[in-house]
Each structure stands twice: as C-alpha cells, then as structure tokens.
Scaffold this active site. Structure first.
Site, PDB file in Angstrom:
ATOM      1  N   GLY A   1       2.227  -0.363  -5.061  1.00 59.28           N
ATOM      2  CA  GLY A   1       2.279  -1.800  -4.882  1.00 59.28           C
ATOM      3  C   GLY A   1       1.465  -2.267  -3.692  1.00 59.28           C
TER       4      GLY A   1
ATOM      5  N   GLU B   1       0.824  -1.205   0.000  1.00 58.48           N
ATOM      6  CA  GLU B   1       0.000   0.000   0.000  1.00 58.48           C
ATOM      7  C   GLU B   1       0.858   1.256   0.000  1.00 58.48           C
ATOM      8  OE1 GLU B   1      -3.114   0.477  -0.454  1.00 58.48           O
ATOM      9  OE2 GLU B   1      -3.895  -1.550  -0.329  1.00 58.48           O
ATOM     10  N   HIS B   2       1.872   1.277  -0.880  1.00 62.50           N
ATOM     11  CA  HIS B   2       2.688   2.476  -1.026  1.00 62.50           C
ATOM     12  C   HIS B   2       3.431   2.417  -2.353  1.00 62.50           C
ATOM     13  CE1 HIS B   2       5.497  -0.347   1.168  1.00 62.50           C
ATOM     14  NE2 HIS B   2       6.230  -0.028   0.116  1.00 62.50           N
ATOM     15  N   ALA B   3       4.059   3.522  -2.696  1.00 62.88           N
ATOM     16  CA  ALA B   3       4.946   3.608  -3.850  1.00 62.88           C
ATOM     17  C   ALA B   3       6.275   4.185  -3.385  1.00 62.88           C
ATOM     18  CB  ALA B   3       4.337   4.492  -4.942  1.00 62.88           C
TER      19      ALA B   3
END
Length: 313
Positions: free
Chosen positions: A274, A227-229
């Site tokens: 992602g 839950e981040h990039a």
C-alpha cells in the site's frame, strides 16, 4: 561473468576490465576501468565512462554520455538515458579523497530519463520511472513516477485509476477491484435538514473487528506514506477530509484509487503493498486496523514483498 572474448568490444573502446558478460556490447569511445563488473546482454553506448567500483547487472542499457562513478550499482534491466548525471560526493573538493564514497542504487527494471540528475546516496526503486531532466534529491520508491526539480511523485507505473461509485443511501456496496482482495466500499450516506451522516459497521461494511485506528494528517503534498505491506493485519481506509490517492499492489496487479469523500472506504487484506500520496493540504486519512501494532507484521522492502507474494501465489 565470462571473459571479454564473449562480448563485443568496439576497437575504439578502452575496456580494461575482464568482467564483461556474454552478449554485452561496449561501443566506441567508452572507458571501463579494471574493477568494473558488467553483466550479460548489456548495451553500453558510446562516450560512457565506468569507474572501478561499479556493478552493472544483466540486460542493462546505458545510453551515450553517462558516467558511472565508484559506488553506483545498476540492477538487471535498468535503463539509463542519454546524458544522465550521477555523482558520489555531496561536498567535492579538488584533490581531496578522504571522504567516503556514497552509494547509489538503481533498482531492477527502473528507467532514468535523458538528462536527469541523480544525487549521491539515493536509491531508485525497482520498476520506477524518473522523468527526463528530473533532479532526484531523495530516494524514489519502487514503481513510482517522478518528475521535476526537485523530483516529486506524480503517479505509479501501471496503477491506472479508479473513480468511486455514487454513494448508496441505505446499505453499503462493495466493489471488487483489479487487485486481489482489495475492495472499494461505498458507505451509506444520509442527509437531511439537520446535516449529513455516513456510517460503517464493523464485521459488516468493515469486514473485521477493529483493534486499532490511526489518523494521518498535516502531510506535505510532496510526501509519500505507506510503502509497506502487512503479513496478517487488515486495514480499512477512509479519507474524512480533503483527498488522498492510494495505490494497492498485490505483486501482479496494481491500481490507484482517489479517496475524496468520507462515505468511500477502501479495504486492504493482508499481503497487499500500500502507498498513499497526493495528500491535499487539508487531508485527514482515518485507518482502522484488525491487529494491534506489531513491527514484525510489516514488510517494508518491495523486493521482499514480491518474493513472498509470488511464493504464496
């Protein structure tokens, strides 16, 4: 906001707020208290109640039988199905008003299905889908699809799925995907009487020199990781035991991949959102990273990621 005269207010509705946007329709037997703010081109169906500290964005649909209590915000284009239940107090008592109101946020374009229950203090991310009858006890990530009681993630909107190639024997094979820069890599696999071996070379099969690795394991199946990039960091993912589903999102295209063989790797360039979920009980995910850990490299808010991705495009 424009004045009430710009909206359609059914004669049998009790609309006390003067902050109703142009083109909005409020149907019969609705009650809208004075402090509520409703945007433009909304559709508030019959038998709804909207309390004072409620903010509704533009082009929102609220179907019949919904009560929006103080502390609830619906962003633009949200859809709230019939008889969805919200609350804003985890421990309600009659005639006791000294506890703070918990806020609930429904993100842009999110949909909440008929009869769902949204517990107080949670957020439903932009583009997410809450299935009919679901009981949402924890916040829902952007674009996630959740069902059940308690609600659990079963997929991601518009992610599709991708099956891995059969393993190569002599050299790695990289396959382009629908997501910008993301590649599914089939690594060599050599098997004989002594056992099997899979290998990947850095700056070849893995297209960068790794400065860090980490392992993710013992993840309860209901949990979602990622839950981040990353702004600059590249990553290469291999599930060395069990299986895990990975969603890649470049802000325009989204695709889901099942990593269930140790000779299958997934390459993530920078600026790709992602998500990992559906971990099998025995799953071990190995991740190689091109950079040392730097908290400033992370983008953890999906709306911020979308803004940056669109600016770059």
């Amino acid at each position: 906001m424009t004045s009430q005269t710009a909206a359609f207010l059914h004669p049998l509705a009790d609309v006390q707020s003067d902050r109703i946007g142009a083109g909005t329709r409020v149907w019969q037997f609705c009650v809208v208290l004075p402090g509520a703010a409703i945007g433009s081109d909304c559709n508030i169906c019959s038998h709804c109640f909207i309390e004072n500290e409620v903010v509704v964005g533009d082009r929102v649909t609220v179907k019949s039988g919904v009560q929006l209590w103080d502390g609830i915000t619906l962003d633009d284009e949200a859809f709230i199905g019939p008889n969805v239940t919200f609350s804003n107090d985890k421990f309600p008592r009659s005639k006791q008003f000294d506890r703070p109101v918990l806020t609930t946020h429904i993100g842009r374009g999110a949909s909440v299905g008929a009869g769902a229950t949204i517990l107080p203090g949670v957020s439903v991310g932009s583009g997410a889908m809450v299935g009919a009858g679901a009981v949402v006890t924890r916040s829902v990530p952007a674009n996630a699809i959740v069902v059940g009681n308690p609600a659990r993630i079963v997929g991601y909107v518009d992610a599709g799925s991708s099956a891995a190639r059969e393993p190569a024997i002599a050299s790695p094979v990289a396959s382009e995907t629908a997501v910008r820069g993301v590649r599914l890599v089939t690594l060599p696999r050599i098997a004989d009487i002594r056992g099997s071996l899979s290998v990947g070379e850095f700056e070849r099969a893995v297209p960068f020199a790794a400065k860090r690795y980490f392992l993710v394991f013992d993840v309860p199946s209901i949990e979602t990781r990622g839950e981040h990039a990353h702004r600059a960091c590249e990553q290469f993912l291999v599930c060395v035991r069990g299986s895990v589903s990975v969603v890649a999102d470049d802000g325009t295209n989204r695709q889901e991949f099942l990593l269930d063989r140790l000779e299958i790797g997934l390459y993530f360039p920078p600026m790709i959102w992602g998500i990992q979920y559906r971990y099998s009980p025995d799953a071990v995910l190995l991740v190689f990273a091109s950079h040392f850990y730097d908290s400033a490299d992370y983008i953890r808010d999906y709306d911020e990621f979308l803004s940056l991705a669109q600016s770059a495009a």
